[in-house]
Design a protein around this motif. Structure first.
Motif, PDB file in Angstrom:
ATOM      1  N   ARG A  73       0.828  -1.220   0.000  1.00 35.33           N
ATOM      2  CA  ARG A  73       0.000   0.000   0.000  1.00 35.33           C
ATOM      3  C   ARG A  73       0.855   1.260   0.000  1.00 35.33           C
ATOM      4  O   ARG A  73       0.695   2.107  -0.884  1.00 35.33           O
ATOM      5  CB  ARG A  73      -0.968  -0.032   1.178  1.00 35.33           C
ATOM      6  CG  ARG A  73      -2.060   1.000   1.075  1.00 35.33           C
ATOM      7  CD  ARG A  73      -2.773   1.146   2.393  1.00 35.33           C
ATOM      8  NE  ARG A  73      -3.730   0.066   2.627  1.00 35.33           N
ATOM      9  CZ  ARG A  73      -5.047   0.198   2.437  1.00 35.33           C
ATOM     10  NH1 ARG A  73      -5.543   1.334   2.015  1.00 35.33           N
ATOM     11  NH2 ARG A  73      -5.847  -0.821   2.678  1.00 35.33           N
ATOM     12  N   ASP A  89     -10.652   3.295   2.954  1.00 36.13           N
ATOM     13  CA  ASP A  89     -10.489   3.403   4.403  1.00 36.13           C
ATOM     14  C   ASP A  89      -9.199   4.122   4.772  1.00 36.13           C
ATOM     15  O   ASP A  89      -9.047   4.586   5.896  1.00 36.13           O
ATOM     16  CB  ASP A  89     -10.555   2.013   5.073  1.00 36.13           C
ATOM     17  CG  ASP A  89      -9.389   1.104   4.679  1.00 36.13           C
ATOM     18  OD1 ASP A  89      -9.041   0.209   5.470  1.00 36.13           O
ATOM     19  OD2 ASP A  89      -8.837   1.280   3.574  1.00 36.13           O
ATOM     20  N   ASN A  90      -8.262   4.223   3.838  1.00 36.64           N
ATOM     21  CA  ASN A  90      -6.976   4.833   4.157  1.00 36.64           C
ATOM     22  C   ASN A  90      -6.961   6.272   3.683  1.00 36.64           C
ATOM     23  O   ASN A  90      -7.212   6.562   2.492  1.00 36.64           O
ATOM     24  CB  ASN A  90      -5.876   4.008   3.475  1.00 36.64           C
ATOM     25  CG  ASN A  90      -4.501   4.532   3.754  1.00 36.64           C
ATOM     26  OD1 ASN A  90      -4.058   5.521   3.151  1.00 36.64           O
ATOM     27  ND2 ASN A  90      -3.810   3.899   4.676  1.00 36.64           N
ATOM     28  N   HIS A 122     -10.528  -3.044  -0.038  1.00 38.38           N
ATOM     29  CA  HIS A 122     -10.311  -3.286   1.389  1.00 38.38           C
ATOM     30  C   HIS A 122     -10.756  -2.073   2.183  1.00 38.38           C
ATOM     31  O   HIS A 122     -10.152  -1.015   2.105  1.00 38.38           O
ATOM     32  CB  HIS A 122      -8.823  -3.581   1.666  1.00 38.38           C
ATOM     33  CG  HIS A 122      -8.398  -4.906   1.146  1.00 38.38           C
ATOM     34  ND1 HIS A 122      -7.520  -5.058   0.108  1.00 38.38           N
ATOM     35  CD2 HIS A 122      -8.754  -6.164   1.514  1.00 38.38           C
ATOM     36  CE1 HIS A 122      -7.350  -6.354  -0.146  1.00 38.38           C
ATOM     37  NE2 HIS A 122      -8.086  -7.043   0.693  1.00 38.38           N
ATOM     38  N   GLN A 159      -9.685  -2.351   7.205  1.00 36.71           N
ATOM     39  CA  GLN A 159      -8.439  -2.327   7.976  1.00 36.71           C
ATOM     40  C   GLN A 159      -8.393  -1.187   8.972  1.00 36.71           C
ATOM     41  O   GLN A 159      -7.788  -1.309  10.030  1.00 36.71           O
ATOM     42  CB  GLN A 159      -7.240  -2.246   7.036  1.00 36.71           C
ATOM     43  CG  GLN A 159      -6.927  -3.596   6.407  1.00 36.71           C
ATOM     44  CD  GLN A 159      -5.774  -3.549   5.437  1.00 36.71           C
ATOM     45  OE1 GLN A 159      -5.344  -2.487   5.025  1.00 36.71           O
ATOM     46  NE2 GLN A 159      -5.275  -4.697   5.068  1.00 36.71           N
TER      47      GLN A 159
END
Lengths: 667, 229
Positions: A454, B20-21, B68, B71
């Motif tokens: 990421r 989500d990040n 995703h 997390q």
């Protein structure tokens, strides 16, 4: 035809007559003159059926494809077997009551002496007499063979017992099932065999239950009745601890057998007999409200997918050829509904829940057996260490009893041996530790490789954004600006890091470890592609010369990748040892008979720091911080694939060359 | 309904970004804005799929969604689930993720409801590419017009293997011209209707709707299984 075949033919006749019980009595058969009586509660025969059926040989009214009234596929033959049985004695008596005329008993006696005396068969009259029975008797047939011409041996009776077992319904509770009974005073163990079947030969008995409120429990008992494992509801369905099964109360029994020579070596029951029985009746049968439901548990039916699970874990999972079971459900018609064509049960929610319950129970048993095996393995290690220590003490004590001159010589010899063994053990312990460490590194690398992706991706994308904006602002001046080079460096290094991440992750993809058809050239190309960022970074040119074709083998892609990856790593390391100037790796592939010969060669310094035979041994590395395991892994992997691997210290390109020969399934 | 209507004008389309990040959201927002789009990153968290869809629907005309989402406690559902929900509600949605075989397997059950699946880099590679992806997505969602790689065909599948541990089935799709010749696809057993599970054994053959025009493994979807004996 042996005696057992003849009598078995009579038993089959009972089966075909839809009898529930068939009793075979052997009376004083240990010497000539004995009597055999076969009686059943089947449909019986009337006079016409006797004259035009039973007394006619070579022609049977029975069709092997047409089911009996009771829904059974006829087991008997065209009458010749019956003749052989009847001929065993001086005469044979038949008494029968037909179900359509229960107040009449028909009788006929066949006196073989009269046939022996007659010129032709037609000269002997066979009278079928009838008499009213005193009450309306149940239907059935009794055949008595009197005055046996020879005695019966145990071997013959055992064969009869075995044959009867193959006709008998394994579970006596089935009201429609066939229950043959052997009565033979001189062979009581065989009597009991027919009564009890082969259940006592099982190694484990799983009993899992669901109560009326959907709570489950299970227990596994061994052959001696000892409880091995127990589970409550929470242990059986760990993922859904509190959720009760939406099922009525039921019981699931499964008897698991270990079918190998070793297990049966000291038993009186033969492996072949049990195997034959399981082949006929193995699998899980379903009884709903006391009635057996087809096709569940029929020969070849595996409705619970036992065999699939067994393929994955043959050591801990039963299959339909190694187990026999029964699910007994009393639901009063509330949960399960039979299909109108009687081909099974409608697969509603209850049926699926039933399958889920049996799967949970079987999974639990497999887990317990695995856990126990691991525990035994660990204990063995501890025990063997202790055993070595004790034996050593024994040797030392024994030596002390010898005369002094001999003691000294042998002690010195023993000490040298002891040291050598300790060295070996120490090396093995180091290997184990190294494997564990590498395994942990692998696990951690795999886990964090996902995490590194990421931020790495963000670096690349933001660098690209900076580049785009810079180009927009600076236009043609960008090419000569101070921004260009650092930006390109970021891209290049990030791509390299991506390559490392993908390489790590690529090796742990679960599917690659699956045993399947593997296209060899696809794997070779995939490994080269995975290593490309590193190869480019280190200026290594890889070329291939692969003979045209599509060679494939049965194995896992991961195994083949491991071999090639280790060769790659070796070459990359070797290039660091000496300046070559034009680093090359060449991979060739040729066909030879039904094998593929792969050569992996480089133009590095070759294999010089180790003997060519030593490179395969664990712990032997040509590099200062090498693990010494790479080529051991290669050797073991190739061996598992059925192939061979050799090395040349200086091959065609003057560097190291590895030659792998592996058998193929096809081209 | 045609895509020439103003509300489907890509140049003026308001895009939301779900990820989500925060760094990812910012980067995606910057990339899309660089390409001239109007973007609204959604901060979350979203306590349910309903809440997420409501936020996306009320604040944008299309969504770019990462797969995703759990997390960093942003959501308990996956991006694939949210995009599938958008599809059912006829709302254009694009799923972005870095591919790995595990991720592809997670996405597979929803793949027929995900008109576009790309890596973030590929999505924002160029304006043309972005326009093409959004147009393809909207045509499928609004007009039911499938791109050649997305159109379903009734096709035969053969079971190659069944993995009990992971409860997965490997199918061979003989009619699919796979890019590397490997026309095997792994799907979870749960994608096959329960009543057909008993037939799922090696060499068994099924019929299903498959987009056999797909050019990548990750684009294949399989739905509407039939077993004809």
């Amino acid at each position: 035809m042996g005696f057992d075949q003849g009598i078995l033919e009579l038993v089959k006749n009972s089966y075909d007559a839809d009898a529930r019980r068939c009793v075979v009595e052997l009376l004083e058969v240990g010497q000539p003159g004995g009597t055999i009586k076969v009686s059943d509660d089947g449909a019986g025969m009337n006079g016409d059926q006797i004259i035009n059926g039973w007394l006619i040989l070579g022609e049977s009214r029975k069709s092997t494809t047409k089911l009996t009234k009771g829904g059974r596929y006829p087991a008997g033959n065209k009458g010749l077997g019956r003749l052989a049985a009847l001929r065993m004695g001086n005469c044979a008596d038949l008494k029968t009551v037909a179900d359509d005329s229960p107040d009449i008993q028909y009788q006929v006696r066949i006196d073989w002496d009269r046939f022996d005396e007659a010129q032709s068969v037609e000269d002997v009259d066979l009278d079928v007499t009838q008499e009213k029975t005193s009450d309306r008797s149940a239907s059935g047939t009794e055949i008595t063979i009197i005055g046996l011409r020879d005695r019966l041996t145990r071997v013959e009776v055992k064969r009869l017992a075995r044959g009867m077992l193959l006709l008998a319904d394994p579970f006596k509770e089935n009201p429609g099932g066939f229950q043959p009974i052997l009565r033979a005073e001189s062979f009581q163990d065989l009597e009991q065999l027919v009564e009890r079947r082969y259940f006592k030969e099982s190694e484990f008995h799983l009993r899992a239950e669901v109560t009326g409120n959907g709570e489950a429990s299970a227990v596994v008992i061994d052959y001696s009745g000892k409880i091995l494992y127990q589970a409550s509801h929470g242990a059986l369905r760990p993922k859904q601890n509190t959720v009760a099964y939406k099922l009525p109360s039921l019981q699931f029994d499964l008897w698991v057998f270990i079918i190998n020579q070793q297990t049966f070596a000291t038993r009186t029951t033969s492996l072949g007999a049990v195997r034959e029985w399981l082949s006929e009746f193995g699998g899980v049968h379903l009884y709903l409200n006391g009635i057996r439901v087809s096709p569940y548990g029929n020969q070849g039916d595996d409705w619970l997918n036992l065999n699939l699970a067994r393929v994955q874990h043959p050591e801990f999972r039963p299959g339909t050829n190694t187990s026999i079971g029964r699910i007994a459900i009393d639901d009063g018609g509330q949960y399960f509904v039979q299909k109108t064509d009687r081909s099974g049960i409608i697969e509603n929610e209850a049926f699926l829940e039933l399958k889920a319950f049996t799967k949970d129970a079987l999974d639990w048993m497999a887990r317990e057996r695995l856990r126990e095996a691991e525990y035994r393995r660990a204990n063995n290690r501890v025990e063997s260490t202790e055993k070595v220590r004790r034996e050593r003490e024994t040797v030392v004590a024994t030596l002390k009893a010898l005369p002094t001159p001999q003691q000294i010589v042998i002690q010195e010899s023993f000490q040298r041996y002891d040291q050598a063994r300790e060295s070996e053990a120490s090396a093995l312990r180091k290997d184990v530790l190294l494997y564990r460490t590498l395994g942990t590194v692998g696990i951690v690398a795999a886990v964090f490789a996902h995490e590194f992706n990421r931020p790495l991706d963000l670096i690349i994308r933001n660098a690209r954004l900076v580049e785009r904006i810079a180009r927009e602002l600076l236009k043609d001046e960008y090419e000569h600006s101070a921004l260009k080079e650092p930006t390109e460096l970021i891209f290049a290094q990030a791509a390299l890091m991506e390559g490392f991440q993908d390489l790590t992750l690529g090796f742990v993809e679960q599917d690659k470890r699956r045993n399947r058809r593997v296209d060899v050239y696809t794997v070779i190309k995939s490994v080269i592609k995975s290593f490309k960022p590193i190869l480019d970074e280190r200026h290594v040119k890889v070329s291939t010369q692969l003979r045209p074709g599509k060679p494939y083998l049965r194995g896992s892609a991961a195994a083949l990748e491991a071999v090639l990856a280790n060769f790659m790593v070796n070459s990359l390391r070797a290039f660091q040892e000496r300046q070559v100037g034009n680093r090359q790796i060449v991979i060739t592939a040729e066909f030879a008979d039904k094998r593929l010969v792969i050569r992996f060669m480089d133009n590095g310094p070759g294999i010089e720091s180790l003997g060519i035979k030593d490179i395969w041994s664990p712990g032997e590395s040509g590099y200062e911080r090498g693990t010494g395991l790479g080529l051991t892994i290669v050797r073991d992997t190739i061996r598992d694939l059925g192939g061979t691997v050799d090395a040349l210290a200086h091959g065609e390109l003057k560097g190291a060359e590895f030659i792998v020969s592996i058998p193929l399934l096809g081209f | 309904m045609l895509l020439t209507e103003e509300r489907y004008n890509i140049d003026t389309l308001l895009l939301s970004v779900v990820d989500d990040n925060q760094a990812n959201r910012l980067t995606m927002t910057s990339e899309l804005e660089y390409l001239g789009m109007t973007v609204r990153p959604l901060e979350g968290p979203f306590l349910s799929e309903d809440a997420a869809f409501a936020a996306v629907y009320s604040q944008s005309k299309a969504v770019i969604c990462d797969h995703h989402l759990s997390q960093q406690d942003y959501a308990s559902f996956s991006g694939a689930q949210l995009v599938a929900r958008c599809y059912r509600e006829k709302f254009p949605a694009v799923l972005v993720t870095r591919y790995s075989s595990d991720v592809i397997e997670e996405i597979r059950p929803f793949r027929h409801l995900i008109p576009a699946l790309l890596t973030p880099k590929d999505l924002t590679d160029s304006l043309d590419n972005l326009h093409r992806v959004l147009t393809t997505c909207m045509k499928e969602v609004f007009l039911g017009q499938f791109d050649s790689t997305r159109r379903p065909w009734q096709t035969l599948l053969r079971v190659e293997d069944v993995d009990q541990d992971s409860e997965s089935v490997f199918f061979i799709l003989p009619a699919w011209d796979a890019p590397d010749g490997d026309n095997a696809i792994k799907i979870p057993l749960s994608m096959i209707p329960n009543e057909l599970h008993q037939y799922v054994i090696p060499e068994a053959r099924f019929f299903a709707k498959v987009n056999i025009g797909a050019e990548r493994h990750e684009d294949i979807y399989i739905k509407d299984f039939e077993f004809r004996g």
